[in-house]
Design a protein around this motif. Structure first.
Motif, PDB file in Angstrom:
ATOM      1  N   TYR A  84      -1.929  12.573   0.705  1.00  0.00           N
ATOM      2  CA  TYR A  84      -0.877  11.497   0.361  1.00  0.00           C
ATOM      3  C   TYR A  84      -0.366  11.347   1.686  1.00  0.00           C
ATOM      4  CZ  TYR A  84       3.254   9.272  -1.256  1.00  0.00           C
ATOM      5  OH  TYR A  84       4.145   8.485  -1.454  1.00  0.00           O
ATOM      6  N   ASP A  85      -0.058  12.462   2.914  1.00  0.00           N
ATOM      7  CA  ASP A  85       0.420  12.182   4.012  1.00  0.00           C
ATOM      8  C   ASP A  85      -0.484  11.268   4.964  1.00  0.00           C
ATOM      9  OD1 ASP A  85       2.706  13.792   3.408  1.00  0.00           O
ATOM     10  OD2 ASP A  85       2.050  15.618   4.358  1.00  0.00           O
ATOM     11  N   SER A  86      -1.877  11.456   4.905  1.00  0.00           N
ATOM     12  CA  SER A  86      -2.875  10.629   5.495  1.00  0.00           C
ATOM     13  C   SER A  86      -2.500   9.214   4.965  1.00  0.00           C
ATOM     14  CB  SER A  86      -4.131  11.168   5.064  1.00  0.00           C
ATOM     15  OG  SER A  86      -5.026  10.545   5.970  1.00  0.00           O
ATOM     16  N   PHE A  87      -2.539   9.199   3.646  1.00  0.00           N
ATOM     17  CA  PHE A  87      -2.350   7.756   3.301  1.00  0.00           C
ATOM     18  C   PHE A  87      -1.022   6.920   3.732  1.00  0.00           C
ATOM     19  CE2 PHE A  87      -1.237   5.162  -0.829  1.00  0.00           C
ATOM     20  CZ  PHE A  87      -1.848   4.112  -0.641  1.00  0.00           C
ATOM     21  N   VAL A  88      -0.202   7.618   3.584  1.00  0.00           N
ATOM     22  CA  VAL A  88       1.169   7.086   4.140  1.00  0.00           C
ATOM     23  C   VAL A  88       1.389   6.718   5.607  1.00  0.00           C
ATOM     24  CG1 VAL A  88       3.799   7.644   4.131  1.00  0.00           C
ATOM     25  CG2 VAL A  88       2.675   8.052   1.916  1.00  0.00           C
ATOM     26  N   THR A  89       0.609   7.575   6.406  1.00  0.00           N
ATOM     27  CA  THR A  89       0.578   7.511   7.796  1.00  0.00           C
ATOM     28  C   THR A  89      -0.219   6.080   7.939  1.00  0.00           C
ATOM     29  OG1 THR A  89       0.637   9.913   7.977  1.00  0.00           O
ATOM     30  CG2 THR A  89      -0.041   8.482   9.940  1.00  0.00           C
ATOM     31  N   ALA A  90      -1.440   6.011   7.144  1.00  0.00           N
ATOM     32  CA  ALA A  90      -2.204   4.798   7.725  1.00  0.00           C
ATOM     33  C   ALA A  90      -1.460   3.625   7.135  1.00  0.00           C
ATOM     34  CB  ALA A  90      -3.573   4.999   6.601  1.00  0.00           C
ATOM     35  N   ILE A  91      -0.640   3.645   5.996  1.00  0.00           N
ATOM     36  CA  ILE A  91       0.203   2.488   5.677  1.00  0.00           C
ATOM     37  C   ILE A  91       0.859   2.183   6.730  1.00  0.00           C
ATOM     38  CG2 ILE A  91       1.921   1.725   3.868  1.00  0.00           C
ATOM     39  CD1 ILE A  91       0.583   3.313   1.947  1.00  0.00           C
ATOM     40  N   ALA A  92       1.804   3.442   7.318  1.00  0.00           N
ATOM     41  CA  ALA A  92       2.835   3.026   8.155  1.00  0.00           C
ATOM     42  C   ALA A  92       2.343   2.230   9.485  1.00  0.00           C
ATOM     43  CB  ALA A  92       3.317   4.240   8.737  1.00  0.00           C
ATOM     44  N   LEU A  93       1.096   2.794   9.789  1.00  0.00           N
ATOM     45  CA  LEU A  93       0.293   2.109  11.175  1.00  0.00           C
ATOM     46  C   LEU A  93      -0.036   0.600  10.876  1.00  0.00           C
ATOM     47  CD1 LEU A  93      -2.274   4.914  11.940  1.00  0.00           C
ATOM     48  CD2 LEU A  93      -0.393   4.166  13.132  1.00  0.00           C
ATOM     49  N   ALA A  94      -0.290   0.444   9.670  1.00  0.00           N
ATOM     50  CA  ALA A  94      -0.671  -1.181   9.037  1.00  0.00           C
ATOM     51  C   ALA A  94       0.689  -1.965   9.137  1.00  0.00           C
ATOM     52  CB  ALA A  94      -1.115  -1.109   7.896  1.00  0.00           C
ATOM     53  N   LYS A  95       1.931  -1.276   8.616  1.00  0.00           N
ATOM     54  CA  LYS A  95       2.996  -2.244   8.595  1.00  0.00           C
ATOM     55  C   LYS A  95       3.575  -2.429   9.906  1.00  0.00           C
ATOM     56  CE  LYS A  95       6.190  -1.016   5.356  1.00  0.00           C
ATOM     57  NZ  LYS A  95       6.915  -0.360   4.453  1.00  0.00           N
ATOM     58  N   SER A  96       3.278  -1.472  10.825  1.00  0.00           N
ATOM     59  CA  SER A  96       3.912  -1.658  12.221  1.00  0.00           C
ATOM     60  C   SER A  96       2.937  -2.274  13.102  1.00  0.00           C
ATOM     61  CB  SER A  96       4.123  -0.358  12.848  1.00  0.00           C
ATOM     62  OG  SER A  96       2.930   0.320  12.842  1.00  0.00           O
ATOM     63  N   GLU A  97       2.086  -3.175  12.299  1.00  0.00           N
ATOM     64  CA  GLU A  97       0.863  -3.981  12.968  1.00  0.00           C
ATOM     65  C   GLU A  97       0.092  -3.196  14.090  1.00  0.00           C
ATOM     66  OE1 GLU A  97       2.460  -7.686  14.005  1.00  0.00           O
ATOM     67  OE2 GLU A  97       3.024  -8.256  11.870  1.00  0.00           O
TER      68      GLU A  97
END
Length: 301
Positions: A81-94
């Protein structure tokens, strides 16, 4: 080349091995960033007897714990889950153009107290949007109206207004002239003899087509012939009322190459269309990389 964040999935499953073995090939297609801490990466690679490839860029996340191949654990659930949320954060911050997710284990998530059934409903909540689950390959895609709910709950979800809105969201996400919509019941209800859910499906199709100004949605199709050869020659996209209605024919026909794509989200997310394969984890089994590589290609596209 585009930058892609890779969510590593359940460390006790096959996700890490797929990422390691496919790195050289996908590095020719994109610039991957793997969401995993270096300690767990090193331990996992050593257990697999694999070297960590050069230029294997990581984004530190997750705790350090013992890897237990083929076993669902709280720690593995938390890490995936941490890995998933980290990936999302990278995408949201472009910082990346898209995310690609390797498989999680739902039992591990549940043991970790994570309330989501999977990536798609987690994305809906974390991004505040009505995500849509689509799975398939170039030959055929299935779009799921309901997915990870009990079969007995499906009928109660079929309402013309909600389904019409769903179809309109599909229409904005998929560029296809004709999209098939399946009925729910055997024989598509047989004019109400075997069920009346098809009347709601028909109303939804008609309303969506009216608002679109064209006949884009066709149906409801009789489910047991919807995926016949002649039907697949006409249609490439199929809206299915529940999970197995779409996934059984898809996996029977295109198991290795199919992928999972999240539609109607504010970020691009694709995934493999297979599970953690605990029975093959850390056994140096003959793993297919096709689904993962296809997911990378779709994310880039």
């Amino acid at each position: 080349m585009k930058k892609i964040a890779i969510s590593i999935g359940d460390i006790n499953g096959i996700g890490l091995e797929i990422a390691l073995r496919a790195h050289e090939e996908i590095s020719q297609l994109c610039k991957p960033t793997y969401c995993i801490n270096k300690t767990m990466l090193g331990w996992g690679a050593a257990m697999l007897g694999l070297d960590v490839p050069e230029k294997f860029k990581t984004k530190e996340c997750g705790e350090i714990f013992d890897i237990k191949p083929g076993i669902a654990t709280k720690e593995a659930g938390e890490m995936s889950y941490d890995s998933f949320v980290t990936a999302i954060a990278l995408a949201k911050s472009e910082k990346v153009s898209a995310i690609v997710t390797l498989p999680i284990n739902k039992t591990s998530w549940n043991m970790a107290g994570i309330r989501y059934k999977g990536h798609t409903d987690a994305l809906a909540d974390l991004l505040g949007c009505k995500t849509i689950m689509m799975l398939g390959c170039d030959e055929m895609f299935v779009i799921l109206y309901t997915h990870h709910i009990p079969l007995k709950a499906v009928s109660d979800k079929i309402h013309a207004k909600k389904l019409a809105k769903f179809l309109l969201d599909v229409a904005t996400s998929v560029e296809e002239e004709e999209i098939a919509v399946l009925g729910l019941n055997p024989h598509a209800g047989d004019h109400g003899v075997i069920g009346d859910e098809e009347s709601e499906i028909t109303l939804a199709i008609n309303k969506a087509n009216e608002l679109l100004g064209k006949e884009r949605f066709i149906g409801p199709l009789v489910p047991d012939i919807a995926f016949s050869k002649s039907s697949r020659e006409r249609y490439r996209y199929f809206v299915c009322m529940y999970h197995d209605q779409g996934l059984i024919p898809l996996k029977a026909l295109y198991f290795e190459e199919s992928i999972n794509v999240t539609l109607n989200a504010s970020i691009v997310r694709t995934s493999v269309d297979h599970g953690t394969a605990f029975d093959k984890a850390y056994k140096n089994a003959d793993l297919s990389l096709k689904s993962y590589i296809n997911a990378i290609k779709e994310a880039i596209k």
